[in-house]
Each structure stands twice: as C-alpha cells, then as structure tokens.
Design a protein around this motif. Structure first.
Motif, short mmCIF file in Angstrom:
data_model
loop_
_atom_site.label_atom_id
_atom_site.label_comp_id
_atom_site.label_asym_id
_atom_site.label_seq_id
_atom_site.Cartn_x
_atom_site.Cartn_y
_atom_site.Cartn_z
N GLY A 24 0.81 -1.22 0.00
CA GLY A 24 0.00 0.00 0.00
C GLY A 24 0.84 1.26 0.00
O GLY A 24 0.42 2.29 0.51
N MET A 25 2.06 1.19 -0.55
CA MET A 25 2.94 2.36 -0.52
C MET A 25 2.72 3.32 -1.68
O MET A 25 3.19 4.44 -1.66
CB MET A 25 4.40 1.89 -0.56
CG MET A 25 4.78 1.10 0.68
SD MET A 25 6.41 0.42 0.47
CE MET A 25 7.12 0.89 2.02
N ILE A 26 2.03 2.82 -2.73
CA ILE A 26 1.89 3.63 -3.94
C ILE A 26 0.45 4.07 -4.15
O ILE A 26 -0.47 3.25 -4.13
CB ILE A 26 2.37 2.84 -5.18
CG1 ILE A 26 3.80 2.34 -4.98
CG2 ILE A 26 2.28 3.71 -6.43
CD1 ILE A 26 4.33 1.51 -6.12
N GLY A 27 0.26 5.37 -4.32
CA GLY A 27 -1.04 5.90 -4.70
C GLY A 27 -0.97 6.25 -6.17
O GLY A 27 -0.02 6.90 -6.61
N TYR A 28 -1.96 5.83 -6.94
CA TYR A 28 -1.87 5.96 -8.40
C TYR A 28 -3.09 6.70 -8.93
O TYR A 28 -4.22 6.34 -8.63
CB TYR A 28 -1.74 4.55 -8.99
CG TYR A 28 -1.77 4.46 -10.50
CD1 TYR A 28 -1.12 5.38 -11.31
CD2 TYR A 28 -2.42 3.39 -11.11
CE1 TYR A 28 -1.13 5.25 -12.68
CE2 TYR A 28 -2.43 3.25 -12.49
CZ TYR A 28 -1.79 4.20 -13.27
OH TYR A 28 -1.81 4.06 -14.62
N VAL A 29 -2.84 7.75 -9.67
CA VAL A 29 -3.93 8.47 -10.35
C VAL A 29 -3.78 8.19 -11.84
O VAL A 29 -2.90 8.73 -12.49
CB VAL A 29 -3.85 9.99 -10.08
CG1 VAL A 29 -5.01 10.71 -10.75
CG2 VAL A 29 -3.85 10.26 -8.58
N PRO A 30 -4.63 7.30 -12.38
CA PRO A 30 -4.45 6.89 -13.78
C PRO A 30 -4.89 7.97 -14.74
O PRO A 30 -5.57 8.92 -14.36
CB PRO A 30 -5.36 5.67 -13.90
CG PRO A 30 -6.44 5.92 -12.92
CD PRO A 30 -5.81 6.68 -11.77
N GLN A 31 -4.53 7.78 -15.99
CA GLN A 31 -5.00 8.66 -17.04
C GLN A 31 -6.52 8.52 -17.10
O GLN A 31 -7.04 7.42 -16.98
CB GLN A 31 -4.38 8.22 -18.36
CG GLN A 31 -4.11 9.35 -19.30
CD GLN A 31 -3.26 8.92 -20.46
OE1 GLN A 31 -2.36 8.11 -20.29
NE2 GLN A 31 -3.55 9.42 -21.63
N ARG A 32 -7.24 9.60 -17.32
CA ARG A 32 -8.67 9.59 -17.11
C ARG A 32 -9.45 8.72 -18.10
O ARG A 32 -10.41 8.09 -17.75
CB ARG A 32 -9.21 11.02 -17.13
CG ARG A 32 -10.43 11.22 -16.28
CD ARG A 32 -10.62 12.68 -16.01
NE ARG A 32 -10.47 13.45 -17.23
CZ ARG A 32 -11.43 13.57 -18.15
NH1 ARG A 32 -12.58 13.00 -17.96
NH2 ARG A 32 -11.22 14.27 -19.22
N HIS A 33 -9.02 8.68 -19.36
CA HIS A 33 -9.82 7.92 -20.33
C HIS A 33 -9.69 6.40 -20.15
O HIS A 33 -10.33 5.63 -20.83
CB HIS A 33 -9.49 8.33 -21.76
CG HIS A 33 -8.10 7.99 -22.18
ND1 HIS A 33 -7.71 6.71 -22.43
CD2 HIS A 33 -7.01 8.78 -22.35
CE1 HIS A 33 -6.43 6.72 -22.76
NE2 HIS A 33 -5.98 7.95 -22.71
N ASP A 34 -8.81 6.00 -19.22
CA ASP A 34 -8.68 4.57 -18.93
C ASP A 34 -9.88 4.04 -18.15
O ASP A 34 -10.00 2.85 -17.93
CB ASP A 34 -7.43 4.30 -18.09
CG ASP A 34 -6.17 4.47 -18.91
OD1 ASP A 34 -5.10 4.58 -18.32
OD2 ASP A 34 -6.28 4.48 -20.16
N VAL A 35 -10.74 4.93 -17.68
CA VAL A 35 -11.74 4.52 -16.70
C VAL A 35 -13.14 4.45 -17.32
O VAL A 35 -13.56 5.34 -18.04
CB VAL A 35 -11.74 5.51 -15.52
CG1 VAL A 35 -12.80 5.12 -14.52
CG2 VAL A 35 -10.37 5.52 -14.87
N GLU A 36 -13.81 3.36 -17.03
CA GLU A 36 -15.20 3.18 -17.47
C GLU A 36 -16.08 4.06 -16.61
O GLU A 36 -16.12 3.91 -15.39
CB GLU A 36 -15.58 1.71 -17.26
CG GLU A 36 -16.91 1.33 -17.81
CD GLU A 36 -16.91 1.35 -19.33
OE1 GLU A 36 -17.68 2.15 -19.88
OE2 GLU A 36 -16.15 0.59 -19.94
#
Lengths: 271, 293
Positions: free
Chosen positions: A95-107
C-alpha cells in the motif's frame, strides 16, 4: 550547457546503487515489447524521498512504459527497479503507492458514486475478508475534504466534469495514505482554469502529506512549475535535474526539433 | 397439468433450487456485465459440452458426472486465462477457439464410446459400465426431470456460498471490475479474484445446467445484470434490480410453462423469453428516463 545536464554514463554510475533516501531507484533499465525494438534503453534515475519529479517526453517516448515498470505492471527486460527498497509489486501490496491513472482509462458509466470510488483507495490496505479500520475510514473522509469533493460524495462519478473526476481519483490515491503518489497525464482533457486549480491542489497536497510525487506528462509547461526535478525521456534519459537547467538544446534533443520552442511555449528559456 | 400442480413437492423443489441459483446468478451477472466477462461466460458454458462428452466416454454418472463437467469448465477457463495472459493471443480469440474445441471434443467423445464398446481396453477403462445415451436436448435446454432431490440442496448450498463470497469480497470485486490495473496497483489480488470468479461461474453453470441447459444458462448470467445497470445508477440499486429481474424471469417462466398448454412446454426457454422481455422493458425505461432528464 546541454552536455553538462545530459545523463550519460559517468552520471548514471553514481546513481546505480540504491540510496536509502530514495523513494524510487531505476537502475540501468531496458525494456522492449517486441524483441529488437527497445522502448527504454538503459535508463537510470532516482527520486529522493519527499521530492517531486516530472517525467516529460514525446508520445511513444517510453513514459508510460517506465511508469508501468515502476508500478510493477511490467517487468524490466534488463536492470532493476526498487520502490522504497522493495520490488514494485511488493511496494504495491504494502500500500505504498497511490496511483492516479489517465482519465480515459476509466469506465465512467459504472454505478459507483464518488464516496465509493474514493473508498476503493483503502481496499488493498484493509485486506480480504476484513473490515476497514477507523483510521482508514478517517483517511477517506480527509482525502475527500482535502481535494474539495466532500459535497459530491453521493454523486455518480459519471456525472462529474473531467476536473472533478480527476480530483476524485486523486482523493482515492490519497485515501490509501501512500508514500509515493504517481500521476499519469493528470492534465489531459482539462481546461486552463482546471489545470491551474489542479497545480495549486497538488502544491497543497504535497505540503500536507509530505509525499514523494511522480508526474508523467507530454506537456512540459503544465507541470514544470510544480516539480523539483524534471526527467526528459525519449527512449533514453536525456535530462534529469532541476527544471532551471532545461535548455532549448535539451528539448530539441528530446522532442521533435520543431516542437522544442514553439509548441511548448517556453519562450523564457535560454538558447 | 395446471398451474397449481407447481405446489406438488416434486415441482416445488426444482423451483426452490431455481430461485436460489437465480439469486447467485443475478449477483454474478452484475460482475459479468461490469467486468465484461460475458464472452468468457459463453466459453465456460460451451466447455460444459466437452465435460458432458468426457463423462459419457468414461461412463460416469451422478456426482462424478457433475464433477467431470465442472472440472472441464474450470480447465477450459484456466487455459483461456493462460493463453491470453501474456498478450500473445487476444482473449476473445482464445475463447472463440476453445469454445468450439471443447464442443468438438465433447461430441467426438460421445460418439467414440459407441464405436469403442466392443474394445477390451475401453471396457477396462470404464469398468464395464455403460452410460445411457446422452440427451443432448436436455444438455442444451435443460430438463428439470433430471434434477435429483440432492441437487436441490447442493444448488441452495452453492448459491449461498457464491452469494456469501460475493458479499464478503464486494469491495475488492467492485474495484477490480471498475479498473483492474489500478486496483492491482492499490494492492488488490486481481489474479486470485479472476480465478475465483471463474470458479464461481463454472460451479453455477454446472448447477444451472439441469434447470436451463448449457445454452440458456447464459441468459441468467447476463440479462439480470444488463437490465439492472439500465434501471439504477447506484450499486445497491443495481444489485437489487438484478435479483428482482432474475427472480421474475425464473418464477414467471416456471409458472408460465405450467400454466400455458397444460405444462407441455419446456421451462428453460420460457424463463429465457421472459428475461429477454424484461431486458427490453428495462431498455425502454432507461430511454424514457433519459429523454425526460
């Protein structure tokens, strides 16, 4: 001037060993999807704890690949990557990494509201078959307040604007209480006002949480102000230092020559 | 027969099994629709034909037959996952190939046993047992007369286990369905969840097979979830809607099959037909609501 800042062999040898003060250590990493076509060529860089690094480079230059390697989603063909002294996948499970993905990757048509998405941040930390701890639940509420989406908690994520969704995903990453925050092209599809607001928010988050931050972007201008260091990546690492040292020559080397001055809006840079 | 004959224990027991399995299917179908596993569900159901053929070839019956079909389904699902894992083969290609391969193997094995009946080694393999001829229409469309009393309890137990697991792991599964890659970075055990879902789908398919058949079971694994996401935008609402749609289809189809033409019509297709109509109604509802908004 440019020579001095380019990360060549002499410089990388010094970085090769892992420093305890490093959040991320990328050590002579190469990667190819197809044999013979190298996406990354012996890349060496380190991110000291608590600093903010922006990785910029043209599309197809290997930014996303390097990001996936650091997140443990891909394994390097050669070289080694450590995140807080662990392997990337161990760091993820811890749980050490917080990830904000690229937005269009998300349904986005999913039947989830804002609070449910932010709560996803603590799922891995809680572990299977267990109830979330009070601390974790507090972290969810705090993260939503910090990024200013507490009043949207019951809204379906699909109803939000691009900038609001971006803040929801940032809150999800912060709820995990990570030590490293990774953002993949956070400003794509967000207008100028939204970008400025997001930069200000990142500044506040960095101060409040004391995180190590890694931002990947193809748009140098948008992230350069909020970074302590910039890494220019186009298959090889061309520059890895404070943004003040960036010159037109370096940019010309990394980006297409025609883009170096005009497209990036870096009129105030030296020759 | 009239609709009231449903109240006889021998007809009530399969209905009970159907209601329990439908609840589990409805919850699973929400995951299947959101995670886009519909085609892999198809792959697993068709793998059931291979299992039926293999069980017939080995002259297995009862629990052993069920177990063989279950293992064949799981095996096919694992091969699909392994083939597509490294990205060498696209997942829908892998499913498309294994789907027909499993069906082909099933029919071949079923035919082979007839021609091998005289062979000595085959007699040794099967221990001299002879399986009755395979009722392919029952495999395809289901036949509740094949449902044994113990199947009912197994169905209820399995449905409760699936529902329980989904409830316990709903946060992980929701995140996994929402964005698999991101959930992995956040420490969710995505590989474990993936295989767990495949096992649950395979188990439910084998249990539903006698009720609905291998082709029609797909309706229960897709329609409730597909209709539910049109009816509600909240997760709790979607889960409830899926269960309601599934149960209306199951109970309605069961009663309709008894009530219309004196019980001479098959139950499975009736259930599927009602489910399809419910989906159309959900679609119309969704259109009306978004037109008004």
């Amino acid at each position: 001037m440019a020579e001095q800042h380019c990360c060549h062999q002499d410089h990388s040898a010094e970085l090769a060993s892992h420093h305890d003060g490093d959040a991320v250590c990328v050590d002579h990493v190469s990667f190819s999807y197809v044999p013979g076509v190298r996406i990354l060529e012996t890349v060496t860089m380190h991110i000291p704890r608590g600093t903010r690094l922006g990785i910029v480079g043209p599309n197809g230059g290997g930014k996303s690949t390097l990001l996936k390697l650091i997140l443990g989603l891909l394994r390097p063909g050669a070289g080694r990557i450590s995140v807080f002294g662990r392997s990337p996948s161990q760091a993820c499970h811890a749980g050490m990494i917080g990830y904000v993905p690229q937005r269009h990757d998300v349904e986005i048509t999913f039947p989830f509201n804002v609070a449910q998405v932010v709560r996803q941040g603590i799922v891995g930390r809680t572990g299977m078959f267990r109830r979330a701890s009070d601390d974790d639940r507090r972290a969810v509420v705090q993260a939503m307040e910090r990024v200013g989406i507490a009043d949207l908690a019951a809204q379906p994520v699909g109803d939000l604007s691009g900038g609001q969704q971006q803040r929801v995903f940032l809150a999800r990453a912060l709820a995990a209480r990570p030590q490293l925050l990774v953002l993949d092209e956070p400003l794509v599809g967000i207008d100028e006002v939204g970008q400025a607001r997001f930069a200000q928010l990142m500044e506040e988050v960095h101060r409040a949480y004391g995180l190590t931050v890694l931002i990947v972007s193809h748009d140098l201008r948008a992230i350069v102000a909020g970074c302590d260091r910039v890494a220019c990546l186009n298959r090889r690492l061309h520059f890895h230092d404070a943004p003040a040292g960036l010159t037109r020559n370096v940019l010309a080397e990394v980006f297409d020559h025609s883009l170096a001055g005009a497209g990036l809006g870096l009129g105030d840079l030296g020759p | 027969m009239t609709i009231w004959d449903v109240l006889e224990p021998r007809f009530l027991a399969p209905l009970l099994a159907g209601i329990a399995l439908t609840a589990a299917c409805a919850l699973l179908s929400v995951v299947i629709v959101l995670k886009r596993l519909a085609f892999i569900g198809q792959g697993i159901t068709h793998a059931g034909f291979g299992g039926v053929g293999l069980a017939a070839f080995l002259a297995l019956s009862g629990w052993w037959r069920d177990l063989t079909i279950f293992l064949f389904c799981i095996g096919t699902a694992v091969v699909i996952a392994l083939l597509s894992r490294r990205g060498r083969v696209m997942i829908d290609t892998a499913i498309g190939i294994l789907l027909v391969a499993a069906m082909g193997v099933g029919f071949l094995l079923d035919q082979l046993r007839i021609h091998l009946r005289g062979e000595g080694w085959y007699g040794t393999l099967t221990g001299g047992r002879h399986a009755p001829p395979t009722q392919w229409d029952a495999v395809l469309f289901g036949n509740i007369l094949y449902l044994r009393p113990e199947d009912v309890w197994l169905a209820v137990g399995c449905a409760a286990a699936v529902a329980g697991l989904l409830a316990l792991l709903h946060r992980e599964i929701a995140f996994y369905a929402f964005d698999e890659t991101v959930s992995r970075v956040f420490g969710v055990r995505t590989t474990l969840l993936h295989y767990l879902l495949l096992v649950m789908i395979a188990a439910i398919i084998v249990l539903c097979m006698k009720l609905l058949g291998l082709i029609l079971v797909n309706a229960l694994l897709i329609v409730p979830g597909a209709a539910a996401v049109l009816l509600s935008r909240r997760l709790s609402g979607v889960l409830i809607a899926a269960a309601v749609v599934g149960e209306i289809g199951m109970v309605g189809g069961y009663l309709a099959a008894f009530g219309i033409m004196g019980g001479r019509l098959p139950i499975g297709p009736m259930i599927v037909l009602i489910l399809a109509l419910l989906f159309a109604a959900a679609l119309a509802f969704n259109r009306l609501r978004s037109a008004r908004a």
